[in-house]
Design a protein around this motif. Structure first.
Motif, PDB file in Angstrom:
ATOM      1  N   SER A   3     -31.342 108.046 -50.943  1.00 51.06           N
ATOM      2  CA  SER A   3     -31.629 107.392 -49.665  1.00 51.06           C
ATOM      3  C   SER A   3     -30.431 106.637 -49.116  1.00 51.06           C
ATOM      4  N   LYS A   4     -29.583 106.103 -50.002  1.00 48.86           N
ATOM      5  CA  LYS A   4     -28.412 105.363 -49.533  1.00 48.86           C
ATOM      6  C   LYS A   4     -27.462 106.273 -48.776  1.00 48.86           C
ATOM      7  N   ASN A   5     -27.240 107.471 -49.266  1.00 50.15           N
ATOM      8  CA  ASN A   5     -26.369 108.423 -48.566  1.00 50.15           C
ATOM      9  C   ASN A   5     -26.978 108.825 -47.231  1.00 50.15           C
ATOM     10  N   ILE A   6     -28.286 108.996 -47.203  1.00 49.38           N
ATOM     11  CA  ILE A   6     -28.949 109.357 -45.947  1.00 49.38           C
ATOM     12  C   ILE A   6     -28.775 108.251 -44.918  1.00 49.38           C
ATOM     13  N   ALA A   7     -29.002 106.979 -45.373  1.00 47.62           N
ATOM     14  CA  ALA A   7     -28.863 105.852 -44.440  1.00 47.62           C
ATOM     15  C   ALA A   7     -27.439 105.737 -43.915  1.00 47.62           C
ATOM     16  N   ASN A   8     -26.454 105.938 -44.792  1.00 53.48           N
ATOM     17  CA  ASN A   8     -25.052 105.872 -44.349  1.00 53.48           C
ATOM     18  C   ASN A   8     -24.744 106.970 -43.334  1.00 53.48           C
ATOM     19  N   LYS A   9     -25.251 108.146 -43.570  1.00 56.35           N
ATOM     20  CA  LYS A   9     -24.987 109.260 -42.647  1.00 56.35           C
ATOM     21  C   LYS A   9     -25.691 109.047 -41.313  1.00 56.35           C
ATOM     22  N   VAL A  10     -26.909 108.473 -41.372  1.00 57.94           N
ATOM     23  CA  VAL A  10     -27.612 108.186 -40.119  1.00 57.94           C
ATOM     24  C   VAL A  10     -26.825 107.177 -39.288  1.00 57.94           C
ATOM     25  N   LEU A  11     -26.313 106.121 -39.970  1.00 55.61           N
ATOM     26  CA  LEU A  11     -25.525 105.122 -39.253  1.00 55.61           C
ATOM     27  C   LEU A  11     -24.235 105.735 -38.697  1.00 55.61           C
ATOM     28  N   LEU A  12     -23.642 106.634 -39.456  1.00 54.13           N
ATOM     29  CA  LEU A  12     -22.419 107.300 -38.994  1.00 54.13           C
ATOM     30  C   LEU A  12     -22.712 108.169 -37.773  1.00 54.13           C
ATOM     31  N   VAL A  13     -23.829 108.880 -37.792  1.00 52.93           N
ATOM     32  CA  VAL A  13     -24.212 109.721 -36.646  1.00 52.93           C
ATOM     33  C   VAL A  13     -24.487 108.856 -35.425  1.00 52.93           C
ATOM     34  N   VAL A  14     -25.184 107.729 -35.615  1.00 52.17           N
ATOM     35  CA  VAL A  14     -25.469 106.826 -34.492  1.00 52.17           C
ATOM     36  C   VAL A  14     -24.175 106.278 -33.902  1.00 52.17           C
ATOM     37  N   CYS A  15     -23.218 105.922 -34.773  1.00 55.61           N
ATOM     38  CA  CYS A  15     -21.928 105.417 -34.306  1.00 55.61           C
ATOM     39  C   CYS A  15     -21.198 106.491 -33.489  1.00 55.61           C
ATOM     40  N   PHE A  16     -21.242 107.714 -33.993  1.00 55.00           N
ATOM     41  CA  PHE A  16     -20.593 108.821 -33.270  1.00 55.00           C
ATOM     42  C   PHE A  16     -21.253 109.052 -31.913  1.00 55.00           C
ATOM     43  N   LEU A  17     -22.587 109.018 -31.891  1.00 58.88           N
ATOM     44  CA  LEU A  17     -23.303 109.234 -30.628  1.00 58.88           C
ATOM     45  C   LEU A  17     -23.037 108.088 -29.644  1.00 58.88           C
ATOM     46  N   PHE A  18     -22.863 106.865 -30.183  1.00 59.68           N
ATOM     47  CA  PHE A  18     -22.541 105.737 -29.303  1.00 59.68           C
ATOM     48  C   PHE A  18     -21.172 105.931 -28.665  1.00 59.68           C
ATOM     49  N   LEU A  19     -20.192 106.378 -29.451  1.00 57.98           N
ATOM     50  CA  LEU A  19     -18.862 106.658 -28.897  1.00 57.98           C
ATOM     51  C   LEU A  19     -18.937 107.783 -27.876  1.00 57.98           C
ATOM     52  N   LEU A  20     -19.774 108.773 -28.157  1.00 57.24           N
ATOM     53  CA  LEU A  20     -19.950 109.874 -27.206  1.00 57.24           C
ATOM     54  C   LEU A  20     -20.567 109.373 -25.906  1.00 57.24           C
ATOM     55  N   SER A  21     -21.524 108.440 -26.029  1.00 60.36           N
ATOM     56  CA  SER A  21     -22.170 107.904 -24.816  1.00 60.36           C
ATOM     57  C   SER A  21     -21.164 107.111 -23.961  1.00 60.36           C
ATOM     58  N   ILE A  22     -20.215 106.446 -24.640  1.00 63.28           N
ATOM     59  CA  ILE A  22     -19.179 105.720 -23.895  1.00 63.28           C
ATOM     60  C   ILE A  22     -18.340 106.696 -23.072  1.00 63.28           C
ATOM     61  N   GLY A  23     -17.956 107.798 -23.716  1.00 64.51           N
ATOM     62  CA  GLY A  23     -17.168 108.805 -22.997  1.00 64.51           C
ATOM     63  C   GLY A  23     -17.945 109.411 -21.845  1.00 64.51           C
ATOM     64  N   LEU A  24     -19.217 109.723 -22.058  1.00 60.21           N
ATOM     65  CA  LEU A  24     -20.026 110.316 -20.996  1.00 60.21           C
ATOM     66  C   LEU A  24     -20.197 109.335 -19.842  1.00 60.21           C
ATOM     67  N   LYS A  25     -20.367 108.032 -20.211  1.00 56.01           N
ATOM     68  CA  LYS A  25     -20.536 107.023 -19.170  1.00 56.01           C
ATOM     69  C   LYS A  25     -19.258 106.896 -18.336  1.00 56.01           C
ATOM     70  N   TYR A  26     -18.115 107.081 -18.965  1.00 55.73           N
ATOM     71  CA  TYR A  26     -16.834 106.980 -18.250  1.00 55.73           C
ATOM     72  C   TYR A  26     -16.665 108.150 -17.272  1.00 55.73           C
ATOM     73  N   PHE A  27     -17.041 109.348 -17.727  1.00 48.55           N
ATOM     74  CA  PHE A  27     -16.826 110.529 -16.893  1.00 48.55           C
ATOM     75  C   PHE A  27     -17.992 110.781 -15.928  1.00 48.55           C
ATOM     76  N   TYR A  28     -19.182 110.300 -16.238  1.00 56.55           N
ATOM     77  CA  TYR A  28     -20.345 110.545 -15.374  1.00 56.55           C
ATOM     78  C   TYR A  28     -20.957 109.212 -14.959  1.00 56.55           C
ATOM     79  N   LYS A  29     -20.195 108.460 -14.186  1.00 55.65           N
ATOM     80  CA  LYS A  29     -20.669 107.164 -13.743  1.00 55.65           C
ATOM     81  C   LYS A  29     -21.847 107.319 -12.791  1.00 55.65           C
ATOM     82  N   GLY A  30     -22.809 106.440 -12.967  1.00 48.39           N
ATOM     83  CA  GLY A  30     -23.957 106.431 -12.083  1.00 48.39           C
ATOM     84  C   GLY A  30     -25.052 107.416 -12.459  1.00 48.39           C
ATOM     85  N   LYS A  31     -24.816 108.257 -13.437  1.00 50.80           N
ATOM     86  CA  LYS A  31     -25.837 109.213 -13.863  1.00 50.80           C
ATOM     87  C   LYS A  31     -26.908 108.469 -14.680  1.00 50.80           C
TER      88      LYS A  31
END
Length: 428
Positions: A3-31
């Protein structure tokens, strides 16, 4: 995957998706969809990181943060005491253990264990391996000494007259006196039928006929010969022999007067007070003499020496076979006697209850001693091994719940707050 590895990977995926959302917000403002995705990932990341920090702080200092972290190492003594108290007073308290003992049949467990063929084989093997060592370590001189003292004491303590009267009373009640008397008569007749007995009688009569000093029995015999007109010694012997056999055959009859006379004498013996019996003192004197003169030491030690000097392996095998047969005999008797089994069950449970009440504290001490020997890392591993999966799922749930809360807040702000809440506030 734990379970510890699963939790770490989930947090890593969430962090990656958050960085992706920042990029999308920069390129698609107002969406709207991009803004919503960003809000959800932001909340999920905050929830995941917060729960990671909280769970990690239980075991160590996350990122070196010193305040209210490393809770288990910091409060190890209190935690160990709490675990001991839980096990000692709640999980395995005296009453709960007694209830478990009360529902256990120890005699059944013992019977099942001993009836197992492997257990019987182990018992036999143990006897074969240990009997020589046991015999070699026994102090037979001391044992024989104790046995000698015990036998002498028991002989002195025997109430001879009482035991004799009990035996006579049993013989009379069971009508064994006639049986015993008849048995003696039959044995006498069998002895008289032997040729050598007749020859001895004949020889004695010849000596009697030539003698002058005769006893009363001898005079009766001579008178009997004269009354039957016996011509010679042989005829006298045959006549005497015939009369004796005839008399003994008559005694075999249960109605014979001799049986009645014996019964009357024995009945009078039983009914007499002990001190009124004429030969009471003689019997007591004989008993004391026997107790003083019996020599068990010499006989017993001679038997022990003879046994020890014997090198025949068959003798030891026979001895073990005899011991095993005695054990088996008593064991079969025990299995068939419910009263003894119930008695033993009660005694075992009483002893178990007393042991539990007296030594129950050992459970808590053992738990505390074992846990106290753990290092901080080992104690962390111990707790994490027991509840680690639940802790890691708390981390995973933090990211999931954080994302859901972020979505709800975003929808509230965009569809309810601006359109309904803000005008309502401005109208106040």
């Amino acid at each position: 995957m734990n379970s510890k590895n699963i939790a770490n990977k989930v947090l890593l995926v969430v962090c990656f998706l958050f960085l992706l959302s920042i990029g999308l917000k920069y390129f698609y403002k107002g969406k709207l969809i991009v803004e919503m995705f960003y809000a959800v990932m932001e909340a999920a990341l905050v929830g995941g990181v917060a729960d990671w920090f909280a769970i990690t702080a239980i075991f160590k200092k996350p990122l070196g943060f010193p305040w209210h972290t490393a809770l288990i190492p910091r409060h190890r003594e209190r935690m160990i005491g709490a675990i001991r108290s839980f096990i000692d007073q709640d999980l395995l308290n005296v009453e709960s253990i007694k209830k478990r003992v009360d529902h256990t049949c120890f005699v059944t467990l013992v019977i099942g264990f001993i009836e197992n063929k492997r257990s019987q084989f182990l018992l036999r093997s143990w006897l074969e391996k240990s009997y020589q060592e046991v015999i070699a370590n026994l102090d037979f001189q001391e044992i024989v000494g104790y046995l000698d003292i015990f036998v002498r004491k028991e002989i002195r303590n025997i109430n001879t007259i009482s035991q004799l009267k009990s035996l006579v009373r049993w013989l009379l009640n069971e009508r064994k006196v006639q049986v015993f008397t008849t048995y003696i008569v039959i044995e006498v007749i069998n002895q008289l039928e032997k040729i050598e007995i007749k020859e001895k009688i004949c020889k004695h009569i010849e000596e009697l006929a030539q003698g002058t000093n005769r006893s009363s029995l001898e005079r009766v015999f001579i008178w009997l010969g004269e009354q039957t007109n016996s011509v010679n010694i042989s005829d006298a012997v045959e006549t005497f022999y015939g009369e004796i056999v005839t008399m003994l055959q008559e005694i075999k009859n249960p109605e014979h007067i001799l049986h009645t006379w014996i019964d009357e004498k024995l009945t009078n013996l039983v009914e007499q007070p002990e001190m009124n019996i004429a030969w009471f003192e003689q019997i007591e004197s004989w008993k004391v003499t026997l107790a003083n003169d019996v020599k068990l030491n010499e006989v017993a030690m001679q038997m022990v020496d003879d046994f020890s000097a014997t090198k025949d392996p068959k003798l030891y095998t026979q001895l073990i076979d005899w011991v095993c047969s005695q054990i088996h005999e008593y064991w079969e008797f025990f299995k068939g006697n419910n009263e003894i089994q119930e008695w033993l069950e009660v005694r075992i449970k009483q002893a178990t209850y007393q042991f539990i009440e007296k030594e129950h504290y050992i459970i808590g001490e053992m738990v505390q001693r074992v846990l106290s020997e753990f290092t901080d890392d080992k104690l962390n591993d111990f707790v994490e091994d027991k509840a680690g999966d639940d802790f890691q799922w708390i981390r995973i749930n933090g990211s999931v719940v954080g994302g859901i809360v972020g979505l709800v807040v975003f929808l509230f702000l965009h569809y309810f707050y601006n359109d309904y809440i803000v005008p309502m506030i401005q109208g106040w």
